[in-house]
Design an enzyme around this catalytic site. Structure first.
Site, PDB file in Angstrom:
ATOM      1  N   SER A 142       0.833  -1.200   0.000  1.00 46.94           N
ATOM      2  CA  SER A 142       0.000   0.000   0.000  1.00 46.94           C
ATOM      3  C   SER A 142       0.870   1.252   0.000  1.00 46.94           C
ATOM      4  O   SER A 142       1.673   1.445  -0.902  1.00 46.94           O
ATOM      5  CB  SER A 142      -0.962  -0.033   1.187  1.00 46.94           C
ATOM      6  OG  SER A 142      -1.901   1.008   1.098  1.00 46.94           O
ATOM      7  N   ASP A 297      -2.837   6.265  -3.992  1.00 52.10           N
ATOM      8  CA  ASP A 297      -1.656   5.607  -3.440  1.00 52.10           C
ATOM      9  C   ASP A 297      -1.158   4.527  -4.408  1.00 52.10           C
ATOM     10  O   ASP A 297      -1.780   4.275  -5.446  1.00 52.10           O
ATOM     11  CB  ASP A 297      -1.949   5.070  -2.039  1.00 52.10           C
ATOM     12  CG  ASP A 297      -2.872   3.872  -2.026  1.00 52.10           C
ATOM     13  OD1 ASP A 297      -3.556   3.624  -3.037  1.00 52.10           O
ATOM     14  OD2 ASP A 297      -2.935   3.179  -0.997  1.00 52.10           O
ATOM     15  N   ASP A 299      -1.109   1.247  -4.746  1.00 53.51           N
ATOM     16  CA  ASP A 299      -1.951   0.156  -5.238  1.00 53.51           C
ATOM     17  C   ASP A 299      -3.377   0.612  -5.535  1.00 53.51           C
ATOM     18  O   ASP A 299      -4.260  -0.203  -5.795  1.00 53.51           O
ATOM     19  CB  ASP A 299      -1.955  -1.024  -4.268  1.00 53.51           C
ATOM     20  CG  ASP A 299      -2.634  -0.711  -2.947  1.00 53.51           C
ATOM     21  OD1 ASP A 299      -2.466   0.403  -2.443  1.00 53.51           O
ATOM     22  OD2 ASP A 299      -3.335  -1.589  -2.406  1.00 53.51           O
ATOM     23  N   ASP A 301      -5.942   1.877  -3.943  1.00 58.15           N
ATOM     24  CA  ASP A 301      -7.156   1.649  -3.162  1.00 58.15           C
ATOM     25  C   ASP A 301      -7.514   2.865  -2.309  1.00 58.15           C
ATOM     26  O   ASP A 301      -8.625   2.953  -1.795  1.00 58.15           O
ATOM     27  CB  ASP A 301      -7.063   0.381  -2.300  1.00 58.15           C
ATOM     28  CG  ASP A 301      -5.950   0.410  -1.274  1.00 58.15           C
ATOM     29  OD1 ASP A 301      -5.148   1.366  -1.256  1.00 58.15           O
ATOM     30  OD2 ASP A 301      -5.863  -0.550  -0.474  1.00 58.15           O
TER      31      ASP A 301
END
Length: 566
Positions: A142, A297, A299, A301
């Site tokens: 993340s 961010d 990834d 999400d």
């Protein structure tokens, strides 16, 4: 074994990966102990840690061990044609870890669908459902620093593993006796057997079609100026394509941050929760007069927004503020939602969401922190019919608009944010002005967080003592505000100040929350992904200034108590 025995086991392994051997050779004793004193914990959401050699690090061997547990889990489901979908982000070794996971799965007779290039976490969730797979994995840490990576596991519903399934998989991972000897097969051999398949465009098309379905209105100003930055992550093609398809004609990309970069070299942290992540976007915005800045961010999400105030300076909205604006827009404009429509939020998310939902006759359901619990509730709604998912969000910049994904989705949220801002622009408002109207109607809700980083074994133990200190307190006031109740999620008891108690109908967790008067509260929660204690605060008053003072006082008093813990 103690840490020296684990280290010796690795040091004497003749076939140890040469890069890891080289890294191992330069570690001092303290570094070796930290790398081997425990196994990298596979928790309820998977595992995350620093890259490097050792049982307490992310490397090909600890990934193989996790993958072996996942393969065993898939086989235990006894699904016809059991399979997994694997995605990965722009971090160091992400593609390597993705392929290693597939090699272990294939060696166990489990087919792996692997994205041929970077894809965001929400598309992985979608792909599991779209391909009717048994499980999924995304290799990501993340918004953690560059030296981290992670292994996040999903079930057949496309959600992170709920507690019962997570416990099963944790047990299976722990049953792997030696991470150095997990069996794998070569990708080419697995392809020949039909146990490895690269995926890309077909899933992309299906996902992007679903994303376009979240749109609520075309009666908006689609010419508004938008700047987008993926912060060197996976969101660039999907977010820009979704905005273009929706008709937004004035979208610019922060070119310095457009390409994937595992160092995230232009930011101190690739986290849109941090205002500094918007530095380059703000510079570009001031040059062009942009009306909305969007940052995702690595990834994809989480998403953050920034908008100019009356002086032309950009203000970064908090996750709670963005969530309240999105919720208000959805409930005001989506006429398809039935009477049992429900907002799902976490226990550390602003109570303003509950107030907005109530205005439109929507219910509010609280879950533990973590979007996996929101995804789990959506599935329960589908089975029971007791509610209809209207929107889900958490304070840490995670939002889900529609449930074809079962995790927070920055691609959906970016499109909704653009539509939301364009809607209010056509009415003559900025998002800041729209937010002010919500405050005037519902009260000045304000939230904050303190984060204490305490690494290593000593840090973990101290975090435990800190939470226990508050767990055992019974103050009448905190921060000058009356205490109504203390919620201990470890014992599942809500204890009121008059001595009455009631059960908390949520899973057990090492969390303590104090409920104060006037919708104010604070909560202590050890992070599940980082060596941190997070302290969340929420207050409400009739003015911005009063709420700001309440928040400062509450934070100061909590920090003073924590500083007493040795």
């Amino acid at each position: 074994m103690d840490w020296q025995e684990h280290w010796k086991r690795w040091d004497e392994e003749k076939d140890l990966d040469e890069d890891l051997r080289s890294q191992l050779a330069v570690l001092d004793e303290a570094e070796l102990e930290d790398a081997f004193y425990k196994e990298l914990e596979f928790g309820t959401g998977g595992m995350r840690g620093k890259l490097g050699p050792g049982t307490n690090r992310m490397n090909v061997y600890t990934v193989r061990k996790a993958a072996q547990g996942l393969a065993a889990y898939v086989k235990n489901q006894k699904a016809e044609n059991g399979s997994i979908v694997i995605a990965y982000d722009s971090r160091y070794l992400s593609k390597t870890f993705a392929e290693e996971t597939a090699r272990v799965a294939g060696a166990n007779g489990v087919k792996a669908y692997v994205f041929s290039s970077l894809r965001p976490t929400p598309e992985l969730s979608f792909a599991v459902r779209h391909l009717k797979a048994t499980a999924g994995v995304v290799i990501t840490a993340s918004h953690n620093p560059p030296e981290y990576n992670g292994f996040k596991a999903y079930n057949e519903d496309g959600g992170q593993l709920p507690l019962a399934q997570a416990e099963e998989m944790i047990t299976l991972v722990k049953e792997v006796e030696n991470e150095l000897y997990v069996h794998t097969e070569e990708v080419s051999a697995l392809e020949e057997k039909g146990l490895f398949e690269w995926i890309d465009e077909e899933v992309d098309r299906a996902y992007m079609e679903a994303v376009q379905g979240i749109r609520l209105s075309d009666d908006i100003d689609k010419g508004m100026s938008i700047i987008f930055t993926p912060l060197h992550g996976t969101a660039h093609p999907l977010v820009t394509d979704s905005l273009t398809r929706a008709g937004f004609s004035n979208v610019r990309i922060v070119e310095e941050q457009a390409q994937p970069d595992p160092e995230f070299s232009t930011v101190a942290s690739p986290n849109p929760e941090e205002p500094q992540a918007f530095t380059l976007a703000i510079e570009e915005g001031k040059k062009t007069g942009a009306e909305l800045l969007i940052a995702t961010d690595p990834d994809a999400d989480r998403v953050g927004l920034a908008v100019p105030d009356k002086s032309g300076e950009y203000q970064v909205l908090t996750g709670n503020q963005t969530g309240a604006l999105m919720l208000d827009y959805i409930l005001a404009n989506d006429s398809t939602l039935p009477e049992n429509k429900t907002l799902i939020k976490t226990i550390v998310t602003s109570e303003m969401g509950r107030a907005v939902a109530s205005k439109y006759g929507a219910k509010t359901l609280d879950t533990l922190t973590g979007f996996k619990f929101i995804g789990e509730k959506i599935r329960e709604f589908e089975r029971s019919g007791e509610g209809t998912f209207a929107f889900g969000y958490e304070e840490s910049y995670g939002y889900l608009v529609q449930s074809f994904v079962r995790d927070k989705d920055a691609v959906q949220a970016s499109l909704l944010a653009a539509e939301l801002a364009a809607h209010w622009k056509k009415k003559g408002y900025t998002l800041l002005e729209a937010l002010e109207e919500l405050y005037k109607e519902h009260g000045y809700y304000m939230e904050g967080m303190d984060s204490l980083k305490l690494e290593g074994r000593a840090g973990t133990e101290k975090i435990g003592r800190m939470v226990d200190r508050f767990r055992n307190m019974s103050p009448e006031t905190f921060g000058g505000v009356s205490v109504r109740a203390v919620e201990d999620y470890q014992s599942s008891i809500r204890r009121y100040m008059d001595g009455q108690e009631e059960a908390i109908e949520l899973p057990q967790s090492n969390v303590v929350k104090f409920l104060l008067s006037e919708d104010s509260w604070f909560c202590l929660r050890p992070s599940g992904t980082e060596p941190k204690l997070k302290c969340y605060y929420g207050v409400k008053s009739s003015s911005r200034e009063e709420s700001r003072k309440l928040l400062e006082t509450l934070s100061e008093e909590v920090m003073n108590e924590l500083n007493l813990v040795k």
